[in-house]
Write a protein that holds these residues in place. Structure first.
Motif, PDB file in Angstrom:
ATOM      1  N   VAL A 204      -8.215  10.523   3.880  1.00  0.00           N
ATOM      2  CA  VAL A 204      -8.203   9.096   4.369  1.00  0.00           C
ATOM      3  C   VAL A 204      -7.972   8.158   2.911  1.00  0.00           C
ATOM      4  CG1 VAL A 204      -9.098   7.339   5.522  1.00  0.00           C
ATOM      5  CG2 VAL A 204      -9.329   9.736   6.453  1.00  0.00           C
ATOM      6  N   GLY A 205      -9.015   8.545   1.941  1.00  0.00           N
ATOM      7  CA  GLY A 205      -9.056   7.815   0.869  1.00  0.00           C
ATOM      8  C   GLY A 205      -7.657   7.796   0.084  1.00  0.00           C
ATOM      9  N   GLN A 206      -6.963   9.025   0.054  1.00  0.00           N
ATOM     10  CA  GLN A 206      -5.806   9.154  -0.764  1.00  0.00           C
ATOM     11  C   GLN A 206      -4.608   8.536   0.044  1.00  0.00           C
ATOM     12  OE1 GLN A 206      -3.333  12.464   0.463  1.00  0.00           O
ATOM     13  NE2 GLN A 206      -2.584  12.769  -1.558  1.00  0.00           N
ATOM     14  N   ALA A 207      -4.574   8.349   1.450  1.00  0.00           N
ATOM     15  CA  ALA A 207      -3.676   7.709   1.986  1.00  0.00           C
ATOM     16  C   ALA A 207      -3.971   5.934   1.834  1.00  0.00           C
ATOM     17  CB  ALA A 207      -3.663   7.817   3.645  1.00  0.00           C
ATOM     18  N   LEU A 208      -5.192   5.485   1.789  1.00  0.00           N
ATOM     19  CA  LEU A 208      -5.124   4.074   1.635  1.00  0.00           C
ATOM     20  C   LEU A 208      -5.046   3.641   0.353  1.00  0.00           C
ATOM     21  CD1 LEU A 208      -8.823   3.853   3.493  1.00  0.00           C
ATOM     22  CD2 LEU A 208      -6.420   3.445   4.507  1.00  0.00           C
ATOM     23  N   ILE A 209      -5.432   4.576  -0.659  1.00  0.00           N
ATOM     24  CA  ILE A 209      -4.844   4.155  -2.261  1.00  0.00           C
ATOM     25  C   ILE A 209      -3.402   4.088  -2.278  1.00  0.00           C
ATOM     26  CG2 ILE A 209      -4.839   5.115  -4.421  1.00  0.00           C
ATOM     27  CD1 ILE A 209      -7.616   6.132  -3.795  1.00  0.00           C
ATOM     28  N   LEU A 210      -2.812   4.872  -1.850  1.00  0.00           N
ATOM     29  CA  LEU A 210      -1.141   4.980  -1.835  1.00  0.00           C
ATOM     30  C   LEU A 210      -0.723   3.819  -1.223  1.00  0.00           C
ATOM     31  CD1 LEU A 210      -0.520   8.963  -1.202  1.00  0.00           C
ATOM     32  CD2 LEU A 210      -0.048   7.588  -3.314  1.00  0.00           C
ATOM     33  N   ALA A 211      -1.111   3.656   0.148  1.00  0.00           N
ATOM     34  CA  ALA A 211      -0.643   2.539   0.859  1.00  0.00           C
ATOM     35  C   ALA A 211      -0.903   1.152   0.217  1.00  0.00           C
ATOM     36  CB  ALA A 211      -1.136   2.434   2.123  1.00  0.00           C
ATOM     37  N   SER A 212      -2.199   1.098  -0.527  1.00  0.00           N
ATOM     38  CA  SER A 212      -2.393  -0.085  -1.054  1.00  0.00           C
ATOM     39  C   SER A 212      -1.543  -0.487  -2.501  1.00  0.00           C
ATOM     40  CB  SER A 212      -3.989  -0.127  -1.357  1.00  0.00           C
ATOM     41  OG  SER A 212      -4.372  -1.348  -2.043  1.00  0.00           O
ATOM     42  N   GLU A 213      -1.318   0.587  -2.928  1.00  0.00           N
ATOM     43  CA  GLU A 213      -0.767   0.603  -4.598  1.00  0.00           C
ATOM     44  C   GLU A 213       0.881   0.605  -4.310  1.00  0.00           C
ATOM     45  OE1 GLU A 213      -2.146   1.077  -7.940  1.00  0.00           O
ATOM     46  OE2 GLU A 213      -2.935  -0.252  -6.737  1.00  0.00           O
ATOM     47  N   LEU A 214       1.279   1.122  -3.362  1.00  0.00           N
ATOM     48  CA  LEU A 214       2.903   1.356  -3.171  1.00  0.00           C
ATOM     49  C   LEU A 214       3.321   0.199  -2.128  1.00  0.00           C
ATOM     50  CD1 LEU A 214       3.440   5.056  -2.947  1.00  0.00           C
ATOM     51  CD2 LEU A 214       3.685   3.686  -4.928  1.00  0.00           C
ATOM     52  N   LEU A 215       2.716  -0.082  -1.189  1.00  0.00           N
ATOM     53  CA  LEU A 215       2.930  -1.155  -0.060  1.00  0.00           C
ATOM     54  C   LEU A 215       2.151  -2.326   0.000  1.00  0.00           C
ATOM     55  CD1 LEU A 215       3.898   1.579   2.911  1.00  0.00           C
ATOM     56  CD2 LEU A 215       5.603   0.708   1.432  1.00  0.00           C
ATOM     57  N   LYS A 216       1.117  -2.346  -0.858  1.00  0.00           N
ATOM     58  CA  LYS A 216       0.436  -3.434  -1.053  1.00  0.00           C
ATOM     59  C   LYS A 216      -0.247  -3.876   0.581  1.00  0.00           C
ATOM     60  CE  LYS A 216       1.052  -4.313  -5.231  1.00  0.00           C
ATOM     61  NZ  LYS A 216       0.293  -3.567  -6.025  1.00  0.00           N
ATOM     62  N   THR A 217      -0.640  -2.716   1.132  1.00  0.00           N
ATOM     63  CA  THR A 217      -1.088  -2.814   2.576  1.00  0.00           C
ATOM     64  C   THR A 217      -2.296  -3.335   2.277  1.00  0.00           C
ATOM     65  OG1 THR A 217       0.061  -0.663   3.070  1.00  0.00           O
ATOM     66  CG2 THR A 217      -1.802  -1.581   4.581  1.00  0.00           C
ATOM     67  N   HIS A 218      -2.791  -4.573   3.352  1.00  0.00           N
ATOM     68  CA  HIS A 218      -4.140  -5.102   3.461  1.00  0.00           C
ATOM     69  C   HIS A 218      -5.049  -4.467   4.024  1.00  0.00           C
ATOM     70  CE1 HIS A 218      -6.952  -8.104   3.824  1.00  0.00           C
ATOM     71  NE2 HIS A 218      -6.873  -8.041   5.262  1.00  0.00           N
ATOM     72  N   MET A 219      -6.129  -4.249   3.198  1.00  0.00           N
ATOM     73  CA  MET A 219      -7.302  -3.130   4.011  1.00  0.00           C
ATOM     74  C   MET A 219      -8.375  -4.116   4.031  1.00  0.00           C
ATOM     75  SD  MET A 219      -6.149  -0.144   3.317  1.00  0.00           S
ATOM     76  CE  MET A 219      -4.815   0.523   2.323  1.00  0.00           C
ATOM     77  N   ASN A 220      -9.231  -3.892   5.357  1.00  0.00           N
ATOM     78  CA  ASN A 220     -10.342  -4.507   5.812  1.00  0.00           C
ATOM     79  C   ASN A 220     -11.540  -3.752   4.698  1.00  0.00           C
ATOM     80  OD1 ASN A 220     -11.134  -2.420   6.962  1.00  0.00           O
ATOM     81  ND2 ASN A 220     -10.333  -2.934   8.900  1.00  0.00           N
ATOM     82  N   ASP A 221     -12.726  -4.319   5.169  1.00  0.00           N
ATOM     83  CA  ASP A 221     -14.064  -3.974   4.218  1.00  0.00           C
ATOM     84  C   ASP A 221     -14.130  -2.498   4.437  1.00  0.00           C
ATOM     85  OD1 ASP A 221     -14.095  -6.679   3.911  1.00  0.00           O
ATOM     86  OD2 ASP A 221     -15.593  -6.958   5.507  1.00  0.00           O
ATOM     87  N   GLY A 222     -13.387  -1.778   4.913  1.00  0.00           N
ATOM     88  CA  GLY A 222     -14.000  -0.478   5.316  1.00  0.00           C
ATOM     89  C   GLY A 222     -13.288   0.424   4.001  1.00  0.00           C
ATOM     90  N   LEU A 223     -12.500  -0.209   3.375  1.00  0.00           N
ATOM     91  CA  LEU A 223     -11.687   0.657   2.152  1.00  0.00           C
ATOM     92  C   LEU A 223     -12.675   1.177   0.979  1.00  0.00           C
ATOM     93  CD1 LEU A 223      -9.112   1.232   0.525  1.00  0.00           C
ATOM     94  CD2 LEU A 223      -9.250  -0.977  -0.623  1.00  0.00           C
ATOM     95  N   GLY A 224     -13.884   0.449   0.572  1.00  0.00           N
ATOM     96  CA  GLY A 224     -14.386   0.952  -0.378  1.00  0.00           C
ATOM     97  C   GLY A 224     -15.261   2.272  -0.166  1.00  0.00           C
ATOM     98  N   LYS A 225     -15.991   2.306   1.096  1.00  0.00           N
ATOM     99  CA  LYS A 225     -16.573   3.526   1.402  1.00  0.00           C
ATOM    100  C   LYS A 225     -15.472   4.860   1.569  1.00  0.00           C
ATOM    101  CE  LYS A 225     -20.537   1.289   3.585  1.00  0.00           C
ATOM    102  NZ  LYS A 225     -20.951   1.069   4.960  1.00  0.00           N
ATOM    103  N   LEU A 226     -14.340   4.481   2.037  1.00  0.00           N
ATOM    104  CA  LEU A 226     -13.336   5.455   2.376  1.00  0.00           C
ATOM    105  C   LEU A 226     -12.834   6.048   1.098  1.00  0.00           C
ATOM    106  CD1 LEU A 226     -11.863   4.298   5.620  1.00  0.00           C
ATOM    107  CD2 LEU A 226     -13.429   6.218   5.409  1.00  0.00           C
ATOM    108  N   THR A 227     -12.865   5.417  -0.145  1.00  0.00           N
ATOM    109  CA  THR A 227     -12.272   5.865  -1.353  1.00  0.00           C
ATOM    110  C   THR A 227     -13.246   6.094  -2.425  1.00  0.00           C
ATOM    111  OG1 THR A 227     -11.855   3.574  -1.924  1.00  0.00           O
ATOM    112  CG2 THR A 227      -9.976   4.544  -0.874  1.00  0.00           C
ATOM    113  N   GLU A 228     -14.529   6.254  -2.024  1.00  0.00           N
ATOM    114  CA  GLU A 228     -15.473   6.481  -3.120  1.00  0.00           C
ATOM    115  C   GLU A 228     -15.224   7.958  -3.753  1.00  0.00           C
ATOM    116  OE1 GLU A 228     -19.160   6.354  -0.657  1.00  0.00           O
ATOM    117  OE2 GLU A 228     -19.324   4.252  -1.045  1.00  0.00           O
ATOM    118  N   GLY A 229     -15.612   7.800  -4.922  1.00  0.00           N
ATOM    119  CA  GLY A 229     -15.283   9.019  -5.956  1.00  0.00           C
ATOM    120  C   GLY A 229     -13.943   9.191  -6.309  1.00  0.00           C
ATOM    121  N   ASN A 230     -13.773  10.049  -7.156  1.00  0.00           N
ATOM    122  CA  ASN A 230     -12.712  10.274  -7.900  1.00  0.00           C
ATOM    123  C   ASN A 230     -11.493  11.214  -7.153  1.00  0.00           C
ATOM    124  OD1 ASN A 230     -13.047   8.236 -10.151  1.00  0.00           O
ATOM    125  ND2 ASN A 230     -14.275  10.247 -11.124  1.00  0.00           N
TER     126      ASN A 230
END
Length: 388
Positions: free
Chosen positions: A276-302
């Motif tokens: 899920v974290g991978q998908a959100l990072i890709l969507a945000s970086e490539l498509l500038k998808t707007h994320m709500n407050d749930g993003l931080g917890k779902l992309t924790e760690g490297n």
């Protein structure tokens, strides 16, 4: 988004960058205002190849047709229009078959859920012509496989032929393909959402959360929102996101108000936070998808960032899935998606006999158990005979 998640996109071609810019921009007139070089020296042949490869040409055409822009050659618009028309006809054909198959299965007491196709095009994009589908993906209970095969064969479908040693399909497959030669329609009948050993909900659990589509007059069922979101992510990740279409699905669901916090219970249960974290990072970086407050917890760690960066290698090219999956990079990537427990089961399955063992050394069916001790030797023999 936290800048710690910034990806290295320097290897993306100008043509892919333009494609992404068009996809992520709501107002076409603003495209290129911040980067005047965006349209300079574009290889329009490659641009069209990328639009076709990533299966995003319907959305690209829907945006470009509204623009009166001399920066885009007329033949590019015309080519996109032809493909758009062909796809619309294909989606209408699949929609009709989807309704007929639903009625046939329901009358024979077989529960079915559509995973992709016109039903999710209507749900996610609001228009079946804006998403492509080459076939219909249907999920059923594994207990209904035999009856499903009998039904499909009775109405003219032909089953994909594959070798099977000691029921290896239970461990190595998660769907079987049927094709109707007269209708030129392909069905994929799934008994799992993803290949084993990925953890996933049971069919009955998915059935309880099902939705009914408004696309047809006869009831057509498909996955609940949270289940669909996580299925699309797992499917996209497993294929290295080599088609942007899958990332666009995630983008569109989030733009329509999907709440990330709603999937937390399922993520905890099925251990797919990294994907899920991978998908959100890709969507945000490539498509500038707007994320709500749930993003931080779902992309924790490297871990999520690492596999997101690795996926860029598959996204930037136009190679086929077969070519990608045969590469060493993909094999390393695929392994990196798995948890330690999943890796254990993955390597365990490698010792299970396969059809390639049967092709290497044929033994009578009553003696197929011999393939278990023979498999390591047969595998070494096949590798030794491969041309360097």
């Amino acid at each position: 988004m936290d800048y710690n998640y910034r990806l290295d996109l320097s290897s993306l071609s100008k043509e892919l960058r333009l494609l992404l810019e068009i996809l992520k921009t709501e107002d076409y007139d603003s495209i290129g205002l911040g980067n005047k070089e965006l349209f300079i020296d574009i290889d329009w042949g490659l641009f069209l190849q990328l639009a076709s490869h990533h299966r995003v040409y319907p959305l690209i055409y829907s945006k470009l047709k509204k623009a009166d822009d001399n920066r885009i050659p007329q033949h590019v618009i015309q080519t996109l229009y032809k493909e758009f028309k062909k796809n619309t006809l294909q989606m209408l054909l699949l929609s009709g078959e989807m309704e007929q198959v639903s009625e046939l299965f329901t009358e024979n007491q077989i529960r079915l859920l559509y995973l992709k196709g016109p039903v999710i095009a209507a749900d996610i994009y609001g228009d079946i012509s804006l998403r492509t589908s080459k076939d219909l993906d249907i999920l059923i209970s594994i207990t209904d496989l035999k009856r499903t095969e009998e039904l499909l064969l009775s109405i003219g479908y032909e089953k994909e032929v594959f070798s099977n040693v000691l029921n290896e399909w239970k461990w190595r497959k998660h769907h079987v393909v049927y094709f109707h030669p007269q209708k030129n329609i392909q069905l994929e009948i799934h008994w799992r959402l993803q290949p084993f050993p990925l953890k996933e909900p049971k069919f009955n659990e998915l059935w309880e959360r099902k939705r009914v589509s408004t696309l047809s007059s006869y009831p057509v069922y498909f996955l609940g929102k949270e289940d669909l979101f996580l299925y699309l992510i797992s499917h996209g990740a497993r294929h290295g996101w080599f088609r942007l279409r899958w990332l666009l699905d995630i983008d569109q669901m989030l733009r329509k108000g999907f709440k990330l916090e709603d999937i937390n219970p399922l993520i905890s249960k099925y251990k797919n936070r990294k994907l899920v974290g991978q998908a959100l990072i890709l969507a945000s970086e490539l498509l500038k998808t707007h994320m709500n407050d749930g993003l931080g917890k779902l992309t924790e760690g490297n871990d999520s960032k690492k596999i997101a960066q690795n996926a860029i290698e598959f996204i930037k090219g136009i190679e086929s899935l077969a070519t990608i999956m045969s590469s060493k990079d993909y094999k390393h990537y695929s392994l990196s998606l798995k948890s330690n427990l999943q890796k254990f089961f993955f390597f365990l399955i490698l010792f299970y006999p396969s059809s390639s063992d049967l092709m290497t050394l044929r033994v009578p069916k009553p003696l197929h158990l011999l393939y278990f001790p023979l498999r390591p030797f047969l595998s070494v023999w096949r590798k030794a005979r491969k041309p360097s």
